[in-house]
Design a protein around this motif. Structure first.
Motif, short mmCIF file in Angstrom:
data_model
loop_
_atom_site.label_atom_id
_atom_site.label_comp_id
_atom_site.label_asym_id
_atom_site.label_seq_id
_atom_site.Cartn_x
_atom_site.Cartn_y
_atom_site.Cartn_z
N MET A 1 0.85 -0.95 0.17
CA MET A 1 0.23 0.06 -0.09
C MET A 1 0.63 0.87 -0.23
O MET A 1 1.99 1.86 0.86
CB MET A 1 -0.88 0.04 1.65
CG MET A 1 -1.93 -1.34 1.27
SD MET A 1 -3.35 -0.84 2.75
CE MET A 1 -1.67 -2.09 3.94
N THR A 2 0.32 1.91 -1.09
CA THR A 2 1.49 3.73 -0.76
C THR A 2 1.02 4.19 -1.32
O THR A 2 1.52 5.27 -0.80
CB THR A 2 2.51 2.95 -2.47
OG1 THR A 2 1.67 2.91 -3.27
CG2 THR A 2 2.72 1.89 -2.14
N THR A 3 -0.36 4.60 -1.36
CA THR A 3 -1.39 6.22 -1.03
C THR A 3 -2.48 5.28 0.16
O THR A 3 -3.09 4.62 0.64
CB THR A 3 -2.44 5.98 -2.00
OG1 THR A 3 -3.10 4.67 -2.38
CG2 THR A 3 -1.10 6.08 -3.98
N LEU A 4 -2.91 7.26 0.37
CA LEU A 4 -3.90 7.18 1.78
C LEU A 4 -4.84 6.47 0.80
O LEU A 4 -5.90 6.25 2.25
CB LEU A 4 -4.03 8.83 1.95
CG LEU A 4 -2.50 9.14 2.39
CD1 LEU A 4 -3.16 10.90 3.10
CD2 LEU A 4 -1.87 8.62 3.54
N ILE A 5 -5.28 6.57 -0.05
CA ILE A 5 -6.61 6.06 -0.02
C ILE A 5 -6.68 4.50 0.09
O ILE A 5 -7.81 4.00 -0.05
CB ILE A 5 -7.50 5.97 -2.12
CG1 ILE A 5 -7.37 7.52 -1.81
CG2 ILE A 5 -8.05 5.10 -2.32
CD1 ILE A 5 -7.21 8.01 -3.34
N GLU A 6 -5.45 3.43 -0.48
CA GLU A 6 -5.45 2.07 -0.53
C GLU A 6 -5.48 1.64 1.27
O GLU A 6 -6.14 0.79 1.63
CB GLU A 6 -3.81 1.81 -0.93
CG GLU A 6 -3.69 1.73 -2.25
CD GLU A 6 -2.64 1.40 -3.09
OE1 GLU A 6 -2.92 1.19 -3.87
OE2 GLU A 6 -2.09 1.43 -2.19
N PHE A 7 -4.70 2.88 2.29
CA PHE A 7 -4.16 2.90 3.80
C PHE A 7 -6.11 2.96 3.62
O PHE A 7 -6.62 2.34 4.79
CB PHE A 7 -3.57 3.70 4.54
CG PHE A 7 -2.26 3.22 4.19
CD1 PHE A 7 -1.53 2.14 4.55
CD2 PHE A 7 -1.19 3.62 3.05
CE1 PHE A 7 -0.59 1.29 5.33
CE2 PHE A 7 0.04 3.64 3.33
CZ PHE A 7 -0.16 2.43 3.95
N GLY A 8 -6.81 4.11 4.41
CA GLY A 8 -8.29 4.37 4.35
C GLY A 8 -9.30 3.16 4.38
O GLY A 8 -9.84 2.64 5.28
N GLY A 9 -9.15 2.47 2.56
CA GLY A 9 -9.94 1.68 2.15
C GLY A 9 -9.08 -0.05 3.44
O GLY A 9 -10.20 -0.67 3.18
N TRP A 10 -8.68 -0.31 3.55
CA TRP A 10 -7.88 -1.32 4.48
C TRP A 10 -8.40 -1.24 5.96
O TRP A 10 -9.16 -2.05 6.54
CB TRP A 10 -6.56 -1.82 4.53
CG TRP A 10 -5.55 -2.16 5.66
CD1 TRP A 10 -5.79 -3.53 5.50
CD2 TRP A 10 -5.69 -1.74 7.20
NE1 TRP A 10 -4.87 -3.79 6.69
CE2 TRP A 10 -4.71 -3.13 7.56
CE3 TRP A 10 -5.32 -1.05 7.79
CZ2 TRP A 10 -4.43 -3.14 8.87
CZ3 TRP A 10 -4.71 -1.25 9.51
CH2 TRP A 10 -3.93 -2.50 9.73
N VAL A 11 -8.54 0.41 6.79
CA VAL A 11 -8.33 0.69 7.63
C VAL A 11 -10.46 -0.19 7.43
O VAL A 11 -11.27 -0.14 8.69
CB VAL A 11 -8.52 2.02 8.09
CG1 VAL A 11 -9.65 2.82 9.48
CG2 VAL A 11 -7.16 2.50 8.50
#
Length: 325
Positions: A150-160
């Motif tokens: 994961m390299t973007t905040l969108i990907e991290f947000g989806g993970w959360v």
């Protein structure tokens, strides 16, 4: 949030002051503290009350009665809040206690914003991973069989949101109280969610949306019953509560309610807000008053006498008028 995730630091950073005590020691905040806060945006001044709560540990780790009542007051603060900000620690990730706190928010039907704090500890690593991913794509290097980084905040947000799937309606903001990273976005999210809570959906549009959703997908029924939707109305704004009149309210399982809320979010937004659907069965038939048989015999006798009198009055032949000579 849990102890030492940065709740007090965020309040101090937002207010640009040392309004609450901040130390590296977990459990420094012992009571819920109300902090009045005003901010001006585009010439419009908004007033808020920020509630700094004590960290909520697991029940078995509560050491004394002071901490027990601190946790209790933190839960009471969730109940009396309009919007609850769930603060997570980016370094610790999402723990079991984070999920339990999120469940308290869901059970009390509070609007929510998820804040992943201490992002400054990962900012450099994420940037390095992003640059490495860009170079790999430029070289057209295959990454089959490898776990995607994961390299973007969108990907991290989806993970959360995937981890906190029961709170997936809440927006995710990554912040750093130390550097001030994205604290402005946190305020924007608060204003946006507050505006969503004030929505009043026109009844005609609401009924059309729900009717289309019911026609597209019927609930599962073991007996083969079909749901018939009659009418819907919004009975409350915070949280958004909708009363649905249907033929069978027992067909509304939690899964089907979830399906309807997804369709309503597509139509009306409600980001950060829980949607409450209350089905109500409408009576199948209403017995006519004329079919009701009176139980009083005297009343029956009076009614029969009245009918007989009317019959006699209207059945009499009219007298012939005599002609004058």
């Amino acid at each position: 949030g849990r102890p030492n995730v940065g709740k007090s630091s965020i309040i101090n950073a937002l207010t640009n002051s040392e309004r609450v005590i901040v130390t590296p020691i977990p459990g420094t905040t012992r009571d819920a503290i109300d902090v009045p806060f005003e901010v001006e945006t585009e010439g419009v001044r908004s007033k808020y009350i920020l509630i700094d709560t004590a960290g909520m540990r697991k029940a078995r780790r509560v050491e004394d009665s002071v901490e027990f009542y601190s946790v209790q007051r933190a839960e009471e603060s969730i109940v009396r809040s309009d919007i609850t900000v769930l603060v997570l620690d980016a370094e610790m990730g999402i723990t079991e206690q984070d999920k339990k706190i999120a469940d308290v928010i869901v059970q009390n039907r509070r609007a929510c914003i998820i804040v992943v704090n201490k992002w400054d500890l990962f900012d450099e690593k994420v940037r390095a991973d992003r640059e490495e991913e860009i170079e790999r794509r430029n070289r057209k290097q295959r990454t089959e069989g490898q776990e995607k980084t994961m390299t973007t905040l969108i990907e991290f947000g989806g993970w959360v949101q995937k981890k906190l799937f029961f709170l997936d309606y809440a927006p995710v903001i990554f912040t750093s109280a130390k550097s001030g990273f994205h604290l402005d976005r946190l305020l924007e999210a608060v204003r946006y969610v507050a505006a969503q809570l004030q929505q009043k959906i026109p009844t005609a549009i609401l009924n059309r949306t729900i009717r289309d959703a019911v026609e597209r997908r019927q609930p599962v029924s073991a007996a083969g019953h079909r749901l018939k939707f009659f009418y819907a109305t919004q009975v409350r704004q915070a949280p958004p509560t909708f009363l649905l009149f249907v033929n069978r309210d027992e067909l509304f399982s939690d899964q089907y309610k979830k399906s309807l809320t997804v369709e309503m979010r597509k139509a009306f937004g409600y980001e950060g807000c829980p949607i409450v659907i209350v089905p109500k069965a409408r009576p199948k038939t209403v017995e006519s008053v004329r079919k009701l048989k009176p139980s009083n015999k005297n009343l029956v006798g009076r009614m029969d006498a009245h009918r007989a009198a009317r019959h006699e009055r209207y059945s009499r032949k009219p007298k012939k008028k005599s002609r004058e000579n």
